[in-house]
Write a protein that holds these residues in place. Structure first.
Motif, PDB file in Angstrom:
ATOM      1  N   LEU A 118      -3.112   2.562  49.468  1.00  0.00           N
ATOM      2  CA  LEU A 118      -2.922   1.127  49.482  1.00  0.00           C
ATOM      3  C   LEU A 118      -1.985   0.769  48.346  1.00  0.00           C
ATOM      4  CD1 LEU A 118      -3.903  -1.502  50.894  1.00  0.00           C
ATOM      5  CD2 LEU A 118      -5.502  -1.754  48.986  1.00  0.00           C
ATOM      6  N   LEU A 119      -0.885   0.110  48.685  1.00  0.00           N
ATOM      7  CA  LEU A 119       0.053  -0.296  47.650  1.00  0.00           C
ATOM      8  C   LEU A 119      -0.536  -1.437  46.835  1.00  0.00           C
ATOM      9  CD1 LEU A 119       3.426  -0.245  49.621  1.00  0.00           C
ATOM     10  CD2 LEU A 119       2.378   1.552  48.244  1.00  0.00           C
ATOM     11  N   LYS A 120      -0.319  -1.389  45.528  1.00  0.00           N
ATOM     12  CA  LYS A 120      -0.918  -2.396  44.659  1.00  0.00           C
ATOM     13  C   LYS A 120      -0.329  -3.789  44.856  1.00  0.00           C
ATOM     14  CE  LYS A 120      -2.985   0.223  40.939  1.00  0.00           C
ATOM     15  NZ  LYS A 120      -3.082   0.426  39.486  1.00  0.00           N
ATOM     16  N   ASP A 121       0.831  -3.876  45.495  1.00  0.00           N
ATOM     17  CA  ASP A 121       1.398  -5.193  45.750  1.00  0.00           C
ATOM     18  C   ASP A 121       1.101  -5.687  47.167  1.00  0.00           C
ATOM     19  OD1 ASP A 121       3.006  -3.517  47.196  1.00  0.00           O
ATOM     20  OD2 ASP A 121       4.903  -4.191  46.337  1.00  0.00           O
ATOM     21  N   ALA A 122       0.183  -4.995  47.862  1.00  0.00           N
ATOM     22  CA  ALA A 122      -0.211  -5.427  49.200  1.00  0.00           C
ATOM     23  C   ALA A 122      -1.090  -6.674  49.095  1.00  0.00           C
ATOM     24  CB  ALA A 122      -0.970  -4.308  49.905  1.00  0.00           C
ATOM     25  N   PRO A 123      -1.182  -7.467  50.156  1.00  0.00           N
ATOM     26  CA  PRO A 123      -2.087  -8.620  50.152  1.00  0.00           C
ATOM     27  C   PRO A 123      -3.509  -8.192  49.828  1.00  0.00           C
ATOM     28  CG  PRO A 123      -0.628  -8.732  52.035  1.00  0.00           C
ATOM     29  CD  PRO A 123      -0.403  -7.380  51.403  1.00  0.00           C
ATOM     30  N   ALA A 124      -4.205  -9.001  49.047  1.00  0.00           N
ATOM     31  CA  ALA A 124      -5.527  -8.619  48.541  1.00  0.00           C
ATOM     32  C   ALA A 124      -6.512  -8.289  49.661  1.00  0.00           C
ATOM     33  CB  ALA A 124      -6.086  -9.731  47.653  1.00  0.00           C
ATOM     34  N   ARG A 125      -6.465  -9.052  50.757  1.00  0.00           N
ATOM     35  CA  ARG A 125      -7.438  -8.823  51.825  1.00  0.00           C
ATOM     36  C   ARG A 125      -7.229  -7.480  52.509  1.00  0.00           C
ATOM     37  NH1 ARG A 125     -11.917 -11.709  51.827  1.00  0.00           N
ATOM     38  NH2 ARG A 125     -12.145 -11.000  53.975  1.00  0.00           N
ATOM     39  N   ASP A 126      -6.072  -6.880  52.324  1.00  0.00           N
ATOM     40  CA  ASP A 126      -5.819  -5.571  52.925  1.00  0.00           C
ATOM     41  C   ASP A 126      -6.777  -4.516  52.386  1.00  0.00           C
ATOM     42  OD1 ASP A 126      -3.802  -6.755  54.299  1.00  0.00           O
ATOM     43  OD2 ASP A 126      -2.173  -5.562  53.447  1.00  0.00           O
ATOM     44  N   LEU A 127      -7.281  -4.735  51.173  1.00  0.00           N
ATOM     45  CA  LEU A 127      -8.197  -3.755  50.580  1.00  0.00           C
ATOM     46  C   LEU A 127      -9.458  -3.620  51.419  1.00  0.00           C
ATOM     47  CD1 LEU A 127      -9.043  -1.832  48.322  1.00  0.00           C
ATOM     48  CD2 LEU A 127      -9.894  -3.827  47.051  1.00  0.00           C
ATOM     49  N   ILE A 128     -10.003  -4.727  51.875  1.00  0.00           N
ATOM     50  CA  ILE A 128     -11.224  -4.677  52.685  1.00  0.00           C
ATOM     51  C   ILE A 128     -10.969  -3.918  53.982  1.00  0.00           C
ATOM     52  CG2 ILE A 128     -12.828  -6.075  54.043  1.00  0.00           C
ATOM     53  CD1 ILE A 128     -12.701  -8.169  51.835  1.00  0.00           C
ATOM     54  N   ASP A 129      -9.852  -4.234  54.644  1.00  0.00           N
ATOM     55  CA  ASP A 129      -9.520  -3.532  55.886  1.00  0.00           C
ATOM     56  C   ASP A 129      -9.324  -2.043  55.636  1.00  0.00           C
ATOM     57  OD1 ASP A 129      -9.596  -5.908  57.315  1.00  0.00           O
ATOM     58  OD2 ASP A 129      -7.458  -6.286  57.058  1.00  0.00           O
ATOM     59  N   ALA A 130      -8.675  -1.701  54.524  1.00  0.00           N
ATOM     60  CA  ALA A 130      -8.421  -0.295  54.208  1.00  0.00           C
ATOM     61  C   ALA A 130      -9.727   0.457  53.963  1.00  0.00           C
ATOM     62  CB  ALA A 130      -7.527  -0.194  52.971  1.00  0.00           C
ATOM     63  N   VAL A 131     -10.650  -0.164  53.244  1.00  0.00           N
ATOM     64  CA  VAL A 131     -11.947   0.471  52.989  1.00  0.00           C
ATOM     65  C   VAL A 131     -12.679   0.731  54.303  1.00  0.00           C
ATOM     66  CG1 VAL A 131     -14.263   0.043  52.052  1.00  0.00           C
ATOM     67  CG2 VAL A 131     -12.238  -0.353  50.637  1.00  0.00           C
ATOM     68  N   ARG A 132     -12.619  -0.220  55.205  1.00  0.00           N
ATOM     69  CA  ARG A 132     -13.291  -0.047  56.502  1.00  0.00           C
ATOM     70  C   ARG A 132     -12.671   1.096  57.301  1.00  0.00           C
ATOM     71  NH1 ARG A 132     -13.388  -6.546  57.509  1.00  0.00           N
ATOM     72  NH2 ARG A 132     -15.434  -6.973  56.548  1.00  0.00           N
ATOM     73  N   VAL A 133     -11.348   1.181  57.276  1.00  0.00           N
ATOM     74  CA  VAL A 133     -10.662   2.261  57.994  1.00  0.00           C
ATOM     75  C   VAL A 133     -11.085   3.620  57.448  1.00  0.00           C
ATOM     76  CG1 VAL A 133      -8.415   3.352  58.366  1.00  0.00           C
ATOM     77  CG2 VAL A 133      -8.663   0.896  58.706  1.00  0.00           C
ATOM     78  N   VAL A 134     -11.051   3.772  56.132  1.00  0.00           N
ATOM     79  CA  VAL A 134     -11.401   5.048  55.506  1.00  0.00           C
ATOM     80  C   VAL A 134     -12.874   5.374  55.723  1.00  0.00           C
ATOM     81  CG1 VAL A 134     -11.604   6.242  53.290  1.00  0.00           C
ATOM     82  CG2 VAL A 134      -9.537   4.937  53.823  1.00  0.00           C
ATOM     83  N   ALA A 135     -13.735   4.360  55.687  1.00  0.00           N
ATOM     84  CA  ALA A 135     -15.168   4.588  55.896  1.00  0.00           C
ATOM     85  C   ALA A 135     -15.465   5.090  57.302  1.00  0.00           C
ATOM     86  CB  ALA A 135     -15.952   3.309  55.618  1.00  0.00           C
TER      87      ALA A 135
END
Length: 237
Positions: A118-135
């Motif tokens: 996840l790029l650090k300059d990505a939109p903040a809400r992308d973190l939640i989606d990314a965690v769900r994908v990896v989980a």
């Protein structure tokens, strides 16, 4: 390449996350964001790699959100330790927080078995989606920058000769699916492209991982590029 298995979660089960970043302000912000999701529980935070390794062993989270550049033990070393030290052969998914220029770190994290970036300059809400994908045991491959990094990583590691025999265990259809996975396509996109059902694609992906002894889609992509099954973007294959 690590061949450990990701932990299996029950549908509807809360995703347990450990957040690792050496900047307290960043942890506070990302931690608040993660905690706002109803299906995510922030079970631990660490400011360096050594503490991250300790928390991963003790708390056994589903996902570790890992910064790379930290004092003491960096995120790269911690990623290797977490994946290597699991006693039962299962590991949490590791989501790397990165910036565009973390070249060698990103390549090595891929080899160690990181599940996504996840790029650090990505939109903040992308973190939640990314965690769900990896989980879910999937890999975060959608951003084009990630595909370019994987392709460049494979070019650097490739011996110079193609090894088609490496995929001899795969059927032609499985090989077709692997090539589409390596281009960063989702199961739905692959199904449309190959005129298959999405469930059939999912079954093929599972068989590919099992036959090749790979952990997830990220490792499948690296395998395809390393073995010349997919030409790097902009390259001659």
């Amino acid at each position: 390449m690590a061949a450990t298995a990701a932990r299996r979660r029950t549908v509807g089960e809360t995703i347990r996350v450990v957040l690792v970043d050496d900047q307290e302000m960043v942890r506070d912000g990302l931690g608040a964001l993660l905690s706002s999701a109803p299906d995510i529980e922030l079970v631990g935070e660490a400011g360096d790699g050594l503490h991250a390794v300790e928390l991963a062993a003790r708390l056994r989270p589903d996902v570790v959100v890992m910064d790379i550049r930290m004092p003491g033990m960096d995120g790269l070393t911690a990623t290797g330790r977490i994946i290597r030290d699991e006693p039962d052969g299962t590991t949490p998914g590791i989501l790397i927080l990165t910036t565009f220029d973390l070249d060698e770190y990103v390549y090595e994290a891929l080899a160690l078995g990181a599940s996504g970036f996840l790029l650090k300059d990505a939109p903040a809400r992308d973190l939640i989606d990314a965690v769900r994908v990896v989980a879910r045991g999937e890999a975060l491959l959608a951003p084009s920058v990630t595909r370019r990094l994987i392709a460049d990583f494979a070019r650097r590691r490739r011996s110079g000769s193609l090894r088609p025999e490496a995929a001899a265990a795969l059927t032609q259809r499985e090989l077709d699916v692997l090539q589409e996975v390596s281009r960063g396509l989702s199961n739905a996109e692959i199904a449309e492209r190959l005129v298959l059902s999405e469930q059939t694609v999912k079954t093929h992906v599972g068989r590919i991982l099992a036959k090749l002894g790979l952990r997830d889609r990220t490792q499948a992509v690296v395998f395809a590029y390393e073995n010349g099954l997919t030409p790097p973007p902009g390259g001659d294959g």
